[in-house]
Design a protein around this motif. Sequence first.
Motif, PDB file in Angstrom:
ATOM      1  N   ALA A 135       0.870  -1.183   0.000  1.00 38.73           N
ATOM      2  CA  ALA A 135       0.000   0.000   0.000  1.00 38.73           C
ATOM      3  C   ALA A 135       0.898   1.222   0.000  1.00 38.73           C
ATOM      4  CB  ALA A 135      -0.897  -0.006   1.228  1.00 38.73           C
ATOM      5  N   LEU A 136       0.353   2.340  -0.416  1.00 36.28           N
ATOM      6  CA  LEU A 136       1.127   3.579  -0.380  1.00 36.28           C
ATOM      7  C   LEU A 136       1.217   4.059   1.069  1.00 36.28           C
ATOM      8  CD1 LEU A 136      -0.193   5.580  -3.477  1.00 36.28           C
ATOM      9  CD2 LEU A 136       1.731   3.995  -3.312  1.00 36.28           C
ATOM     10  N   ASN A 137       2.320   4.733   1.392  1.00 33.14           N
ATOM     11  CA  ASN A 137       2.494   5.256   2.749  1.00 33.14           C
ATOM     12  C   ASN A 137       1.346   6.187   3.112  1.00 33.14           C
ATOM     13  OD1 ASN A 137       4.922   3.911   3.174  1.00 33.14           O
ATOM     14  ND2 ASN A 137       6.072   5.516   2.116  1.00 33.14           N
ATOM     15  N   SER A 138       0.869   6.925   2.117  1.00 31.25           N
ATOM     16  CA  SER A 138      -0.160   7.922   2.373  1.00 31.25           C
ATOM     17  C   SER A 138      -1.519   7.286   2.679  1.00 31.25           C
ATOM     18  CB  SER A 138      -0.290   8.839   1.156  1.00 31.25           C
ATOM     19  OG  SER A 138      -0.546   8.052   0.008  1.00 31.25           O
ATOM     20  N   SER A 139      -1.643   5.971   2.445  1.00 31.38           N
ATOM     21  CA  SER A 139      -2.945   5.338   2.625  1.00 31.38           C
ATOM     22  C   SER A 139      -3.284   5.104   4.093  1.00 31.38           C
ATOM     23  CB  SER A 139      -2.978   3.987   1.898  1.00 31.38           C
ATOM     24  OG  SER A 139      -2.091   3.095   2.557  1.00 31.38           O
ATOM     25  N   GLY A 140      -2.253   5.106   4.944  1.00 30.75           N
ATOM     26  CA  GLY A 140      -2.486   4.852   6.364  1.00 30.75           C
ATOM     27  C   GLY A 140      -2.699   3.385   6.689  1.00 30.75           C
ATOM     28  N   ILE A 141      -2.544   2.514   5.689  1.00 34.48           N
ATOM     29  CA  ILE A 141      -2.701   1.076   5.950  1.00 34.48           C
ATOM     30  C   ILE A 141      -1.363   0.532   6.440  1.00 34.48           C
ATOM     31  CG2 ILE A 141      -3.180  -1.169   4.902  1.00 34.48           C
ATOM     32  CD1 ILE A 141      -4.939   0.331   2.849  1.00 34.48           C
ATOM     33  N   GLU A 142      -1.353   0.021   7.682  1.00 33.41           N
ATOM     34  CA  GLU A 142      -0.094  -0.464   8.241  1.00 33.41           C
ATOM     35  C   GLU A 142      -0.132  -1.932   8.613  1.00 33.41           C
ATOM     36  OE1 GLU A 142       1.152   2.155  11.360  1.00 33.41           O
ATOM     37  OE2 GLU A 142       1.218   3.879  10.011  1.00 33.41           O
ATOM     38  N   THR A 143      -1.274  -2.401   9.032  1.00 35.31           N
ATOM     39  CA  THR A 143      -1.361  -3.803   9.471  1.00 35.31           C
ATOM     40  C   THR A 143      -2.469  -4.504   8.697  1.00 35.31           C
ATOM     41  OG1 THR A 143      -3.019  -3.320  11.147  1.00 35.31           O
ATOM     42  CG2 THR A 143      -0.699  -3.132  11.814  1.00 35.31           C
ATOM     43  N   ALA A 144      -2.497  -5.832   8.886  1.00 34.23           N
ATOM     44  CA  ALA A 144      -3.512  -6.630   8.207  1.00 34.23           C
ATOM     45  C   ALA A 144      -4.911  -6.148   8.578  1.00 34.23           C
ATOM     46  CB  ALA A 144      -3.340  -8.101   8.560  1.00 34.23           C
ATOM     47  N   SER A 209       8.803  -4.926  -5.017  1.00 31.01           N
ATOM     48  CA  SER A 209       9.928  -4.055  -4.679  1.00 31.01           C
ATOM     49  C   SER A 209       9.728  -2.645  -5.215  1.00 31.01           C
ATOM     50  CB  SER A 209      11.229  -4.613  -5.258  1.00 31.01           C
ATOM     51  OG  SER A 209      11.392  -5.934  -4.882  1.00 31.01           O
ATOM     52  N   MET A 210       9.109  -2.566  -6.424  1.00 28.17           N
ATOM     53  CA  MET A 210       8.919  -1.243  -7.024  1.00 28.17           C
ATOM     54  C   MET A 210       8.072  -0.355  -6.116  1.00 28.17           C
ATOM     55  SD  MET A 210       8.481  -2.403 -10.981  1.00 28.17           S
ATOM     56  CE  MET A 210       7.659  -0.966 -11.619  1.00 28.17           C
ATOM     57  N   VAL A 211       7.027  -0.925  -5.516  1.00 33.26           N
ATOM     58  CA  VAL A 211       6.174  -0.131  -4.624  1.00 33.26           C
ATOM     59  C   VAL A 211       6.893   0.116  -3.292  1.00 33.26           C
ATOM     60  CG1 VAL A 211       3.973  -0.057  -3.387  1.00 33.26           C
ATOM     61  CG2 VAL A 211       4.070  -1.006  -5.693  1.00 33.26           C
ATOM     62  N   ALA A 212       7.485  -0.960  -2.746  1.00 34.41           N
ATOM     63  CA  ALA A 212       8.104  -0.844  -1.426  1.00 34.41           C
ATOM     64  C   ALA A 212       9.304   0.101  -1.440  1.00 34.41           C
ATOM     65  CB  ALA A 212       8.532  -2.222  -0.924  1.00 34.41           C
ATOM     66  N   ASN A 213      10.025   0.154  -2.562  1.00 34.01           N
ATOM     67  CA  ASN A 213      11.184   1.059  -2.648  1.00 34.01           C
ATOM     68  C   ASN A 213      10.784   2.456  -3.081  1.00 34.01           C
ATOM     69  OD1 ASN A 213      12.703  -1.160  -2.002  1.00 34.01           O
ATOM     70  ND2 ASN A 213      13.262  -1.619  -4.127  1.00 34.01           N
ATOM     71  N   GLY A 214       9.523   2.622  -3.435  1.00 40.28           N
ATOM     72  CA  GLY A 214       9.067   3.952  -3.845  1.00 40.28           C
ATOM     73  C   GLY A 214       8.305   4.618  -2.715  1.00 40.28           C
ATOM     74  N   GLU A 215       7.039   4.956  -3.009  1.00 41.33           N
ATOM     75  CA  GLU A 215       6.262   5.686  -2.006  1.00 41.33           C
ATOM     76  C   GLU A 215       5.332   4.760  -1.230  1.00 41.33           C
ATOM     77  OE1 GLU A 215       4.315   8.476  -4.542  1.00 41.33           O
ATOM     78  OE2 GLU A 215       6.247   9.180  -5.297  1.00 41.33           O
ATOM     79  N   GLY A 216       5.700   3.493  -1.168  1.00 38.26           N
ATOM     80  CA  GLY A 216       4.799   2.557  -0.500  1.00 38.26           C
ATOM     81  C   GLY A 216       5.505   1.663   0.479  1.00 38.26           C
ATOM     82  N   ARG A 217       4.741   0.747   1.026  1.00 43.44           N
ATOM     83  CA  ARG A 217       5.307  -0.188   2.011  1.00 43.44           C
ATOM     84  C   ARG A 217       4.629  -1.542   1.867  1.00 43.44           C
ATOM     85  NH1 ARG A 217       1.649   2.470   5.711  1.00 43.44           N
ATOM     86  NH2 ARG A 217       3.239   3.809   6.602  1.00 43.44           N
ATOM     87  N   ILE A 218       5.318  -2.548   2.429  1.00 47.56           N
ATOM     88  CA  ILE A 218       4.742  -3.885   2.482  1.00 47.56           C
ATOM     89  C   ILE A 218       3.870  -3.962   3.728  1.00 47.56           C
ATOM     90  CG2 ILE A 218       5.323  -6.298   2.937  1.00 47.56           C
ATOM     91  CD1 ILE A 218       7.751  -5.825   1.017  1.00 47.56           C
TER      92      ILE A 218
END
Lengths: 328, 274
Positions: A135-144, A209-218
Motif C-alpha cells: 500500500a502507499l504510505n499515504s494510505s495509512g494502511i499499516e497492518t492486516a 519491490s517497485m512499490v516498497a522502494n518507492g512511495e509505498g510499504r509492504i
Amino acid sequence: MKKALTAAAFGAAVALALVGCTDSAAGPTTAPSDSDSGEVRTVRVAALPIAETGALWAAMEEGIFAEHGLEIEVVPAQGGAQAIPGLLNGDIEFAIGQPFGPFRAALADLGAPIISNYSSSLGADADKDVNAVVALNSSGIETAADLAGKRVSVNSLGAAGDVTIMKAVQDAGGDPSTIEFVEVAFPDAQAQLEAGTIDAAWVPDPFMSMVANGEGRIVIHPYQETIPELALLTNITTQKLIDEDPELVKAYAEAMAEALDWAQANPDAVRAAIVENMGIPEAAAAGITLPTFTAKLDEANVTSLAELGVEFGVLPEMPDFGKLINLQ
Amino acid sequence: MTSATLVAARPRSRRSSRGLRKPLLGLAGILGFLITWQLIPTLGIIDARYLPPATTVLAQLVNEFSDLEFWRNVGRTLTTWGIGLAIATLAATAIGTVVGLVPFLRRLTHTTVEFLRPIPSVALIPLAILMFGFQMPAALLIVVYASFWQVFVQVLYGVADVDTVARDTARSFGLSRASRFRNLVLPTALPYIMTGVRLGAAVALILTVTAELLIAVPGIGRVIVFARSAGDVPTVYTYVVVAGLLGLIVNIIFRLVERRILSWHQSVRGEDVV
C-alpha cells in the motif's frame, strides 16, 4: 506514378515482413517427432512469462531436460485456468500453474491432477516472501487489520491471493467480508494504487519491490501469515496422459525435480534467465525475491489452502484429493 | 443537379489545391495527436512511468525497425490476419451469395444470423483453445468468426440490391443463370463486398492482436503481453502504436484496391468530382 510508388513501397514493406515470417515460423511449428524412447521428445509446457519461470528457462539452458530426453517448448499461457483447456485438448502436455486451477478441475472431474510441486513461498522465519500486500504510505494502511473495508487487488479472484489475505485479516481481528477485492493484473497494480482506484495490492516481485522502494510499504506477506511454505506453482498434467504415456510423465517429473533442485542451488543462473527471457534490467532482477524451487509437494499445506477456499466461499466444497493429486 | 453542374464548372486549379489540402489536414491531425500525447505525461496528467511521452515511444519504434525480430513479429501478425481474412471473405462471399439469392434460405437464417452476429468473438477463446490448443488455428477461429459477419451481411445486402427492372430484363432476354450472376449480380454486389472486406480487414486485425494477447499466439500482441509482464511500459506502447500503424496501412491498401477494382462504379468515379 506517385501513387504507384507508394503502393509499391507498402507492398515491399508487407512483403519484407512476410518473408521474415515464413522464415522464423518454421522453427516453433515443427511437429514433435513421435519417436521411440531414447530419442528426444518435444513437450509443450504452459508457463507464464513471470520471474518464477526463470527456474525452467535456466534449467533448459543448462540442458537438464535434454539429459532426460526431453525438449521443452514453453507456451506462455495466461494462468492456470486457461492452461487447463489446452491440457485437455492435448495441445500442451504439462502446465505450471497455481493450485486453484487443479482444485476446480478436480471439482469438475476434468482429470487434470497436480503431479508435483514447482515452487513454494518462503518459511515463517524468513524476513521476506515472494509476494506481499503493498500500500502507499499515504494510505495509512499499516497492518492486516487495516485492510478491512478497503479495496484490495489480486491478479485473479477466487484464488490463493484473496483467500490468504482474508484469513490474515481475520486472524488480525478484522472482518474479512468487508474487504472489496478487485482484479488487477500485477503490472498495473502500482499505477492503480497511485491513481487511488485501489487501496492495497497483492503483488509479487519485481512489482512488490517497485512499490516498497518507492512511495509505498509492504503491509503483510499473506502466505507467511497464514500458510508458510505454500505451494505457489505446481506441475499439472492430465490423467489421460498419465494413463497413456506414463513414461513421458515420469521422465518429465524426474527432469523437473532435478531442474528445480539445480535452480534452487543456482539462483544466479535463474536471475540471468529472468533477465534474458523477460527483458527486465539486471538490477531489477537482482532484487527479486525468488521462491523455494522444489518438486516436493507439501500436501498438508495444499489441503489447508483448499480448506481456506471453502471457508471463504471461493470453492463450493473440498476437492477430492484422490483426483487432485497424483504424485509422479 | 445544381451542385453537380457547379462542381463540373469549377476550374482545375481548385481541384489540385483540394488534393493537396487533404494530406495536409491529415498530417495536421497526426501532429495534433502527437502533441496532445506528449503533453499528457509532460504536464503530469498521467505519470510518465505509465504513459511514456510520444518522443520516447517513437524513438523506440525507430530502433525496432532495424530489429529483425520486430519484422518477424509483424509478419506473424499479418500472416494470421491474412489467412483469417481470406477464409472469412471466401466463406462469407460463397455462403452469402447462396443465402442472399434464395429468399427461403434468407428467411430461414435471418434470426440465427442476428443471434450469432453480436456474440463477441473473444468469448469464444476458451472454445478455441479447447479445439486447437495454443496454436495459430485457435487465433484464426476468433479472427474468422468476427470478420465473417462483416462480409456476410454486406454480401447479403449486395446480392439483394439487384435492380428489379434489370433482373426482369435479363430474364426476358434469356440470359443463363451463370451469365446473370456474372453480369448482373456480381457487379451489383461488388461494391458491397469490397466495403465488407475493408471493414472485415480492420476487425480481423483487431482480433488477431487480441488473440495474440490472450492465447499467447506469437505476434505483436504477445510482445505486448511479455513487455507488460516485465513492467516495460515503453515497449507496450511502442507495439500498441505498431498495431495502430498496421491498421492504417491495411485501410490505405484496401482503399486503393477498392478504387482500382471499382473504378467503373459511380461511387468511385464520383469521388474525384464531389
